[in-house]
Write a protein that holds these residues in place. Structure first.
Motif, PDB file in Angstrom:
ATOM      1  N   PRO A   1       0.823  -1.214   0.000  1.00 29.22           N
ATOM      2  CA  PRO A   1       0.000   0.000   0.000  1.00 29.22           C
ATOM      3  C   PRO A   1       0.857   1.264   0.000  1.00 29.22           C
ATOM      4  O   PRO A   1       0.336   2.365  -0.072  1.00 29.22           O
ATOM      5  N   TYR A   2       2.173   1.132   0.078  1.00 26.49           N
ATOM      6  CA  TYR A   2       3.062   2.278   0.155  1.00 26.49           C
ATOM      7  C   TYR A   2       3.661   2.594  -1.200  1.00 26.49           C
ATOM      8  O   TYR A   2       4.199   1.727  -1.866  1.00 26.49           O
ATOM      9  N   ASP A   3       3.589   3.860  -1.573  1.00 22.76           N
ATOM     10  CA  ASP A   3       4.149   4.328  -2.831  1.00 22.76           C
ATOM     11  C   ASP A   3       5.670   4.395  -2.685  1.00 22.76           C
ATOM     12  O   ASP A   3       6.185   5.201  -1.903  1.00 22.76           O
ATOM     13  N   PRO A   4       6.420   3.553  -3.390  1.00 21.31           N
ATOM     14  CA  PRO A   4       7.878   3.546  -3.229  1.00 21.31           C
ATOM     15  C   PRO A   4       8.531   4.876  -3.576  1.00 21.31           C
ATOM     16  O   PRO A   4       9.518   5.257  -2.942  1.00 21.31           O
ATOM     17  N   ASP A   5       8.007   5.618  -4.550  1.00 20.65           N
ATOM     18  CA  ASP A   5       8.573   6.925  -4.897  1.00 20.65           C
ATOM     19  C   ASP A   5       8.376   7.910  -3.750  1.00 20.65           C
ATOM     20  O   ASP A   5       9.273   8.676  -3.406  1.00 20.65           O
ATOM     21  N   PHE A   6       7.188   7.882  -3.137  1.00 17.08           N
ATOM     22  CA  PHE A   6       6.907   8.758  -2.008  1.00 17.08           C
ATOM     23  C   PHE A   6       7.810   8.407  -0.824  1.00 17.08           C
ATOM     24  O   PHE A   6       8.341   9.291  -0.153  1.00 17.08           O
ATOM     25  N   GLU A   7       8.003   7.127  -0.579  1.00 15.48           N
ATOM     26  CA  GLU A   7       8.874   6.694   0.514  1.00 15.48           C
ATOM     27  C   GLU A   7      10.297   7.197   0.305  1.00 15.48           C
ATOM     28  O   GLU A   7      10.950   7.637   1.240  1.00 15.48           O
ATOM     29  N   GLN A   8      10.763   7.155  -0.932  1.00 17.22           N
ATOM     30  CA  GLN A   8      12.110   7.643  -1.236  1.00 17.22           C
ATOM     31  C   GLN A   8      12.205   9.150  -0.965  1.00 17.22           C
ATOM     32  O   GLN A   8      13.178   9.622  -0.390  1.00 17.22           O
ATOM     33  N   GLN A   9      11.170   9.901  -1.349  1.00 16.35           N
ATOM     34  CA  GLN A   9      11.153  11.341  -1.099  1.00 16.35           C
ATOM     35  C   GLN A   9      11.124  11.632   0.394  1.00 16.35           C
ATOM     36  O   GLN A   9      11.793  12.552   0.875  1.00 16.35           O
ATOM     37  N   MET A  10      10.351  10.844   1.155  1.00 20.06           N
ATOM     38  CA  MET A  10      10.275  11.040   2.603  1.00 20.06           C
ATOM     39  C   MET A  10      11.606  10.716   3.270  1.00 20.06           C
ATOM     40  O   MET A  10      12.001  11.409   4.216  1.00 20.06           O
ATOM     41  N   ASP A  11      12.309   9.709   2.809  1.00 21.50           N
ATOM     42  CA  ASP A  11      13.627   9.392   3.358  1.00 21.50           C
ATOM     43  C   ASP A  11      14.578  10.563   3.158  1.00 21.50           C
ATOM     44  O   ASP A  11      15.327  10.935   4.068  1.00 21.50           O
ATOM     45  N   LEU A  12      14.534  11.162   1.987  1.00 23.93           N
ATOM     46  CA  LEU A  12      15.374  12.321   1.696  1.00 23.93           C
ATOM     47  C   LEU A  12      14.980  13.494   2.592  1.00 23.93           C
ATOM     48  O   LEU A  12      15.838  14.170   3.162  1.00 23.93           O
ATOM     49  N   ALA A  13      13.670  13.748   2.741  1.00 18.03           N
ATOM     50  CA  ALA A  13      13.202  14.840   3.597  1.00 18.03           C
ATOM     51  C   ALA A  13      13.633  14.628   5.048  1.00 18.03           C
ATOM     52  O   ALA A  13      14.062  15.580   5.716  1.00 18.03           O
ATOM     53  N   ARG A  14      13.535  13.400   5.539  1.00 20.38           N
ATOM     54  CA  ARG A  14      13.966  13.105   6.917  1.00 20.38           C
ATOM     55  C   ARG A  14      15.454  13.386   7.094  1.00 20.38           C
ATOM     56  O   ARG A  14      15.878  13.930   8.123  1.00 20.38           O
ATOM     57  N   ARG A  15      16.242  13.022   6.098  1.00 16.96           N
ATOM     58  CA  ARG A  15      17.682  13.270   6.185  1.00 16.96           C
ATOM     59  C   ARG A  15      17.982  14.769   6.232  1.00 16.96           C
ATOM     60  O   ARG A  15      18.776  15.230   7.053  1.00 16.96           O
ATOM     61  N   VAL A  16      17.313  15.541   5.365  1.00 15.12           N
ATOM     62  CA  VAL A  16      17.520  16.994   5.344  1.00 15.12           C
ATOM     63  C   VAL A  16      17.084  17.599   6.676  1.00 15.12           C
ATOM     64  O   VAL A  16      17.787  18.445   7.243  1.00 15.12           O
ATOM     65  N   MET A  17      15.935  17.154   7.207  1.00 16.79           N
ATOM     66  CA  MET A  17      15.456  17.694   8.486  1.00 16.79           C
ATOM     67  C   MET A  17      16.427  17.360   9.613  1.00 16.79           C
ATOM     68  O   MET A  17      16.642  18.178  10.516  1.00 16.79           O
ATOM     69  N   ARG A  18      17.014  16.185   9.578  1.00 18.69           N
ATOM     70  CA  ARG A  18      17.974  15.788  10.605  1.00 18.69           C
ATOM     71  C   ARG A  18      19.247  16.637  10.496  1.00 18.69           C
ATOM     72  O   ARG A  18      19.764  17.128  11.499  1.00 18.69           O
ATOM     73  N   GLU A  19      19.715  16.854   9.264  1.00 19.95           N
ATOM     74  CA  GLU A  19      20.946  17.614   9.060  1.00 19.95           C
ATOM     75  C   GLU A  19      20.758  19.108   9.321  1.00 19.95           C
ATOM     76  O   GLU A  19      21.701  19.790   9.727  1.00 19.95           O
TER      77      GLU A  19
ATOM     78  N   ARG B   1      18.439  20.496  11.441  1.00 22.43           N
ATOM     79  CA  ARG B   1      17.556  20.608  12.604  1.00 22.43           C
ATOM     80  C   ARG B   1      17.615  21.993  13.246  1.00 22.43           C
ATOM     81  O   ARG B   1      16.585  22.595  13.540  1.00 22.43           O
ATOM     82  N   ASN B   2      18.813  22.529  13.452  1.00 26.65           N
ATOM     83  CA  ASN B   2      18.951  23.830  14.119  1.00 26.65           C
ATOM     84  C   ASN B   2      18.339  24.954  13.287  1.00 26.65           C
ATOM     85  O   ASN B   2      17.656  25.832  13.830  1.00 26.65           O
ATOM     86  N   ALA B   3      18.578  24.949  11.993  1.00 22.88           N
ATOM     87  CA  ALA B   3      18.017  25.991  11.125  1.00 22.88           C
ATOM     88  C   ALA B   3      16.490  25.910  11.118  1.00 22.88           C
ATOM     89  O   ALA B   3      15.808  26.945  11.171  1.00 22.88           O
ATOM     90  N   LEU B   4      15.952  24.718  11.101  1.00 17.53           N
ATOM     91  CA  LEU B   4      14.492  24.569  11.105  1.00 17.53           C
ATOM     92  C   LEU B   4      13.887  25.036  12.434  1.00 17.53           C
ATOM     93  O   LEU B   4      12.807  25.623  12.460  1.00 17.53           O
ATOM     94  N   ARG B   5      14.600  24.798  13.539  1.00 13.42           N
ATOM     95  CA  ARG B   5      14.124  25.296  14.841  1.00 13.42           C
ATOM     96  C   ARG B   5      14.065  26.817  14.848  1.00 13.42           C
ATOM     97  O   ARG B   5      13.114  27.398  15.361  1.00 13.42           O
ATOM     98  N   GLU B   6      15.083  27.445  14.315  1.00 11.75           N
ATOM     99  CA  GLU B   6      15.125  28.910  14.275  1.00 11.75           C
ATOM    100  C   GLU B   6      13.984  29.452  13.401  1.00 11.75           C
ATOM    101  O   GLU B   6      13.363  30.459  13.743  1.00 11.75           O
ATOM    102  N   LEU B   7      13.735  28.812  12.280  1.00 13.54           N
ATOM    103  CA  LEU B   7      12.655  29.254  11.395  1.00 13.54           C
ATOM    104  C   LEU B   7      11.289  29.086  12.047  1.00 13.54           C
ATOM    105  O   LEU B   7      10.360  29.829  11.754  1.00 13.54           O
ATOM    106  N   ALA B   8      11.159  28.117  12.929  1.00 16.46           N
ATOM    107  CA  ALA B   8       9.866  27.830  13.565  1.00 16.46           C
ATOM    108  C   ALA B   8       9.523  28.862  14.638  1.00 16.46           C
ATOM    109  O   ALA B   8       8.367  28.959  15.055  1.00 16.46           O
TER     110      ALA B   8
END
Length: 74
Positions: A46-64, A66-73
């Motif tokens: 039931p999982y779209d493999p292309d979407f999963e790949q995009q989410m993995d990339l987004a998680r990596r960017v958010m992890r790397e 993290r501090n900049a995203l906290r400041e923006l929030a």
């Protein structure tokens, strides 16, 4: 192993998934499933493999970044 039979659905062909299989996949009538090629055959998920790949990339960017995203929030 679950044996599925190919049947006619209108002018197309399809398979009927038993209730147990739908329950394990956590899908209901009307949901989308994805058929992907695997080394040993095919995989239905039931999982779209292309979407999963995009989410993995987004998680990596958010992890790397993290501090900049906290400041923006703030």
């Amino acid at each position: 192993m679950v044996k599925l039979k190919v049947t006619t659905v209108g002018s197309s062909a399809g398979v009927v998934l038993p209730k147990e299989v739908m329950s394990r996949l956590k899908v209901e009538k009307g949901d989308h499933l994805y058929l992907t090629e695997a080394p040993d055959g095919y995989r239905i998920t039931p999982y779209d493999p292309d979407f999963e790949q995009q989410m993995d990339l987004a998680r990596r960017v958010m992890r790397e970044r993290r501090n900049a995203l906290r400041e923006l929030a703030k």
